[in-house]
Write a protein that holds these residues in place. Structure first.
Motif, PDB file in Angstrom:
ATOM      1  N   GLU A 220      -3.856 -11.180 -25.895  1.00  0.00           N
ATOM      2  CA  GLU A 220      -3.696  -9.737 -26.163  1.00  0.00           C
ATOM      3  C   GLU A 220      -3.918  -9.519 -27.656  1.00  0.00           C
ATOM      4  OE1 GLU A 220       0.118  -8.047 -25.161  1.00  0.00           O
ATOM      5  OE2 GLU A 220      -0.425  -6.089 -25.993  1.00  0.00           O
TER       6      GLU A 220
ATOM      7  N   ARG B 180      -1.976  -5.509 -36.864  1.00  0.00           N
ATOM      8  CA  ARG B 180      -1.015  -5.673 -37.965  1.00  0.00           C
ATOM      9  C   ARG B 180      -1.522  -4.869 -39.151  1.00  0.00           C
ATOM     10  NH1 ARG B 180       1.258  -7.328 -34.168  1.00  0.00           N
ATOM     11  NH2 ARG B 180       1.905  -9.434 -33.670  1.00  0.00           N
TER      12      ARG B 180
ATOM     13  N   GLU C  62      10.126 -16.488 -22.913  1.00  0.00           N
ATOM     14  CA  GLU C  62      10.630 -17.312 -24.015  1.00  0.00           C
ATOM     15  C   GLU C  62      11.190 -18.642 -23.529  1.00  0.00           C
ATOM     16  OE1 GLU C  62      13.423 -14.741 -26.039  1.00  0.00           O
ATOM     17  OE2 GLU C  62      11.831 -13.726 -27.134  1.00  0.00           O
TER      18      GLU C  62
ATOM     19  N   TRP D 297       6.554 -16.297 -26.418  1.00  0.00           N
ATOM     20  CA  TRP D 297       6.715 -17.321 -27.450  1.00  0.00           C
ATOM     21  C   TRP D 297       6.806 -18.735 -26.869  1.00  0.00           C
ATOM     22  CZ3 TRP D 297      10.821 -14.262 -30.770  1.00  0.00           C
ATOM     23  CH2 TRP D 297      10.167 -13.168 -31.352  1.00  0.00           C
TER      24      TRP D 297
HETATM   25  N1  LIG Z   1      10.788 -11.073 -28.674  1.00  0.00           N
HETATM   26  C1  LIG Z   1       9.605 -11.471 -28.213  1.00  0.00           C
HETATM   27  N2  LIG Z   1       8.524 -10.708 -28.466  1.00  0.00           N
HETATM   28  C2  LIG Z   1       7.339 -11.148 -27.983  1.00  0.00           C
HETATM   29  C3  LIG Z   1       7.202 -12.309 -27.236  1.00  0.00           C
HETATM   30  N3  LIG Z   1       5.905 -12.445 -26.897  1.00  0.00           N
HETATM   31  C4  LIG Z   1       5.260 -11.394 -27.407  1.00  0.00           C
HETATM   32  N4  LIG Z   1       6.121 -10.583 -28.095  1.00  0.00           N
HETATM   33  C5  LIG Z   1       5.826  -9.321 -28.757  1.00  0.00           C
HETATM   34  O1  LIG Z   1       5.808  -8.351 -27.743  1.00  0.00           O
HETATM   35  C6  LIG Z   1       4.815  -7.372 -28.009  1.00  0.00           C
HETATM   36  C7  LIG Z   1       3.880  -7.349 -26.859  1.00  0.00           C
HETATM   37  O2  LIG Z   1       3.000  -6.309 -26.968  1.00  0.00           O
HETATM   38  P1  LIG Z   1       3.131  -4.928 -26.215  1.00  0.00           P
HETATM   39  O3  LIG Z   1       4.172  -4.955 -25.157  1.00  0.00           O
HETATM   40  O4  LIG Z   1       1.735  -4.600 -25.770  1.00  0.00           O
HETATM   41  O5  LIG Z   1       3.621  -3.934 -27.322  1.00  0.00           O
HETATM   42  C8  LIG Z   1       2.826  -3.682 -28.408  1.00  0.00           C
HETATM   43  C9  LIG Z   1       1.852  -2.544 -28.173  1.00  0.00           C
HETATM   44  O6  LIG Z   1       2.424  -1.566 -27.307  1.00  0.00           O
HETATM   45  C10 LIG Z   1       1.737  -1.932 -29.553  1.00  0.00           C
HETATM   46  N5  LIG Z   1       0.467  -2.367 -30.136  1.00  0.00           N
HETATM   47  C11 LIG Z   1       0.149  -3.547 -30.689  1.00  0.00           C
HETATM   48  N6  LIG Z   1      -1.141  -3.543 -31.103  1.00  0.00           N
HETATM   49  C12 LIG Z   1      -1.647  -2.335 -30.774  1.00  0.00           C
HETATM   50  C13 LIG Z   1      -2.943  -1.704 -30.931  1.00  0.00           C
HETATM   51  O7  LIG Z   1      -3.896  -2.276 -31.429  1.00  0.00           O
HETATM   52  N7  LIG Z   1      -3.080  -0.434 -30.469  1.00  0.00           N
HETATM   53  C14 LIG Z   1      -2.033   0.229 -29.884  1.00  0.00           C
HETATM   54  N8  LIG Z   1      -2.239   1.467 -29.456  1.00  0.00           N
HETATM   55  N9  LIG Z   1      -0.815  -0.326 -29.711  1.00  0.00           N
HETATM   56  C15 LIG Z   1      -0.626  -1.603 -30.155  1.00  0.00           C
HETATM   57  O8  LIG Z   1       2.783  -2.403 -30.341  1.00  0.00           O
HETATM   58  C16 LIG Z   1       3.694  -3.119 -29.526  1.00  0.00           C
HETATM   59  C17 LIG Z   1       4.395  -4.173 -30.308  1.00  0.00           C
HETATM   60  O9  LIG Z   1       3.532  -5.159 -30.727  1.00  0.00           O
HETATM   61  P2  LIG Z   1       4.062  -6.425 -31.491  1.00  0.00           P
HETATM   62  O10 LIG Z   1       5.045  -6.026 -32.521  1.00  0.00           O
HETATM   63  O11 LIG Z   1       2.881  -7.205 -31.903  1.00  0.00           O
HETATM   64  O12 LIG Z   1       4.843  -7.193 -30.378  1.00  0.00           O
HETATM   65  C18 LIG Z   1       4.163  -7.822 -29.320  1.00  0.00           C
HETATM   66  C19 LIG Z   1       4.441  -9.303 -29.342  1.00  0.00           C
HETATM   67  O13 LIG Z   1       4.414  -9.856 -30.641  1.00  0.00           O
HETATM   68  C20 LIG Z   1       8.381 -13.090 -26.962  1.00  0.00           C
HETATM   69  O14 LIG Z   1       8.348 -14.130 -26.296  1.00  0.00           O
HETATM   70  N10 LIG Z   1       9.551 -12.608 -27.470  1.00  0.00           N
END
Ligand SMILES: Nc1nc2c(ncn2[C@@H]2O[C@@H]3COP(=O)(O)O[C@H]4[C@@H](O)[C@H](n5cnc6c(=O)[nH]c(N)nc65)O[C@@H]4COP(=O)(O)O[C@H]3[C@H]2O)c(=O)[nH]1
Length: 531
Positions: free
Chosen positions: A307, A311, A485, A504
């Motif tokens: 995915e 950042r 996790e 993770w």
């Molecule tokens: N605690 C925990 N967290 C985990 C684990 N595995 C993955 N994650 C985190 O969970 C989020 C998964 O992405 P999401 O549900 O699509 O949720 C994403 C997505 O909805 C949005 N996002 C990220 N990139 C984009 C983008 O390019 N465009 C848009 N529109 N939204 C984005 O931001 C949200 C947050 O992204 P991130 O902070 O990167 O956070 C990511 C990832 O780093 C785990 O095992 N434990």
């Protein structure tokens, strides 16, 4: 920007500032008024209760005197009885004298001169047979009228002014002690001349009330034990003076609050506009970069895709998407970010596909992206890159996007017609919206981490996870679990037939270089590009 929209914005700002300033001032005036009335009422009732207590004590002392004289069985008007009268009189604060009465004449008393006192007819005879003579002028002190209460041949003389002898902090306040009776209200004593005895007419025994009558705030209470009532009247000017006093205190606070509110609003507006500018500058300066979180095949643990997660590197710190995506969406600037993300993927994807031609990258799209045709064009340009097939791409949109706007279905259908699969992200959070998302066609369901977290907790897996899996199966969807996790979670998901997962446990998000390196080391077998 158009001048008309500028004028509208200025007008709106003026209206908002005026409201922000006037509202707290209006509230502080209201508060001053409420506080003044409350204080006036409290002060008034303090007098009322004090006077009523004194009046009831007077009545108690009258009953007590009658009882003691008659139970002594001393010869009426004898020296011994007059000694007893004097003793009782000395012990009682509110009695002035005690005597014997017959035919409305006090024939002997504890007074020194012991002369007969002619009372005339009683003003009132109560239900208990107490004869009440008001405003009687005794020979000893002709100037000061007293009250006489007579029962069973005993007369008790009291000073009606004593219960009213409270220290007032303002001469504007009027007080009265009354005897409410069926024939009208008899004023026993009063201070000030503002009292209308009729104000107490409807007051039941043992109750107290506040009235606003004839420009006065009237506090009234009626005894539960005797036919006695007390009125205290404060003129409206007194309350107005209090309002002015409180307003001097509260209005500056109100002005301060108003100004702070305006300042806070302007500060927030500036922050927002500076956010807009910073975000636009970040796009210009290419401060956004992408990390890829691997998606694994649960059975083989092979990395089949990733995915793409955006950042923002600014001022040497990295801002997580949670902190800027919602605001960018709200300010309708998200599409600028999506454009940059897709162009970054366009740089990374060919290199990744050289290592694993079947690798699949999921791109997050926001509701705004799904409303514009240019998203379809950007995806089309990705597909035009060398080695990129529709099977190498996937788009994710949150459940919220599907609910928010039915119009997105056209763009979604165009994306699907390119052969790109559509995933519904964070599934389960907006559970109530299931009925509405039925109308959209999508291919993959991503189970949110919140639900994956419940695996291993008591009963929760059965209660939440399984229905979600059932729904996905019934809709013929592929399932990807997010936020795995622990090994225990992976095994549970695998046991329930979930094909793919990310989290993770398998890998944190990686840079494109780190992902390529890892893929190379894992030396996946080259697989033919899937259409
Ligand atoms: N605690 C925990 N967290 C985990 C684990 N595995 C993955 N994650 C985190 O969970 C989020 C998964 O992405 P999401 O549900 O699509 O949720 C994403 C997505 O909805 C949005 N996002 C990220 N990139 C984009 C983008 O390019 N465009 C848009 N529109 N939204 C984005 O931001 C949200 C947050 O992204 P991130 O902070 O990167 O956070 C990511 C990832 O780093 C785990 O095992 N434990």
């Amino acid at each position: 920007m158009k001048p008309a929209s500028n004028t509208r914005k200025i007008a709106l700002a003026i209206v908002l500032c005026s409201v922000a300033l006037l509202l707290p001032i209006w509230a502080s005036l209201q508060l001053s008024w409420i506080q003044s009335e409350l204080n006036e009422r409290n002060d008034g009732f303090e007098y009322v209760h004090d006077i009523l207590r004194r009046a009831e004590e007077t009545a108690d002392q009258v009953s007590h005197a009658v009882e003691r004289i008659n139970s002594s069985h001393l010869p009426p008007c004898s020296e011994q009885e007059r000694d007893l009268m004097r003793d009782i009189d000395l012990e009682s604060d509110y009695t002035q004298a005690i005597g014997r009465i017959a035919n409305n004449i006090i024939i002997c008393s504890s007074l020194d001169n012991n002369e007969p006192i002619y009372l005339g007819k009683p003003d009132l005879v109560t239900e208990n047979g107490v004869g009440e003579y008001f405003h009687v002028l005794l020979t000893r002190n002709k100037q000061h009228p007293l009250n006489v209460f007579a029962k069973d041949g005993v007369a008790v003389i009291t000073d009606p002014d004593l219960p009213l002898d409270v220290s007032l902090n303002d001469n504007d306040i009027s007080l009265a002690l009354l005897v409410p009776s069926a024939n009208g209200q008899q004023v026993l004593a009063s201070r000030g001349n503002r009292i209308d005895p009729h104000w107490v007419r409807s007051l039941p025994k043992g109750e107290e009330r506040t009235y606003n009558k004839d420009g006065y705030m009237v506090m009234a209470a009626r005894s539960s034990r005797y036919d006695l009532a007390v009125l205290v009247a404060s003129p409206q000017e007194r309350i107005d003076r209090r309002v002015r006093h409180f307003a001097l205190l509260f209005v500056p606070i109100g002005v301060l609050c108003g100004v702070s509110l305006i300042w806070a609003t302007m500060y927030l507006a500036r922050l927002r506009s500076s956010f807009d500018n910073r975000l636009k500058a970040a796009v210009r300066r290419r401060e956004f970069y992408v990390e890829y979180q691997p998606v694994v095949d649960l059975k083989s643990r092979r990395w089949t895709g990733a995915e793409a997660l955006v950042r923002w590197r600014t001022d040497n710190t990295t801002v997580r998407p949670d902190h800027f995506i919602p605001l960018a969406e709200e300010r309708h600037l998200i599409h600028l970010i999506t454009e940059q993300v897709i162009s970054l993927i366009a740089e990374d994807l060919p290199r990744i596909l050289k290592i694993d031609p079947a690798f699949r990258v999921a791109i997050n799209l926001s509701p705004d992206d799904l409303r514009t045709q240019s998203t379809v064009e950007m995806l089309r340009s990705l597909l035009a890159l060398e080695g990129v097939c529709p099977g190498n791409l996937e788009v994710e949109a949150t459940e919220r996007a599907f609910v928010e706007d039915q119009k997105i279905s056209r763009v979604l259908e165009q994306i699907r017609s390119l052969g790109i699969q559509v995933a519904i992200d964070d599934f389960g959070i907006g559970y109530s919206s299931l009925s509405r998302i039925h109308s959209f066609r999508f291919d993959i369901l991503k189970i949110d981490k919140t639900f994956v977290d419940t695996i291993g907790t008591e009963g929760a897996a059965r209660g939440v996870m399984l229905p979600i899996i059932d729904i996905a199966r019934s809709l013929d969807l592929h399932i990807v679990a997010e936020g795995v996790e622990r090994e225990e979670q992976a095994r549970f998901l695998q046991a329930y037939g979930i094909e793919r997962a990310q989290g993770w446990l398998f890998s944190a998000p990686l840079s494109a270089a780190a992902l390529s390196k890892e893929l190379r080391e894992r030396s996946h077998e080259a697989v033919e590009c899937k259409e």
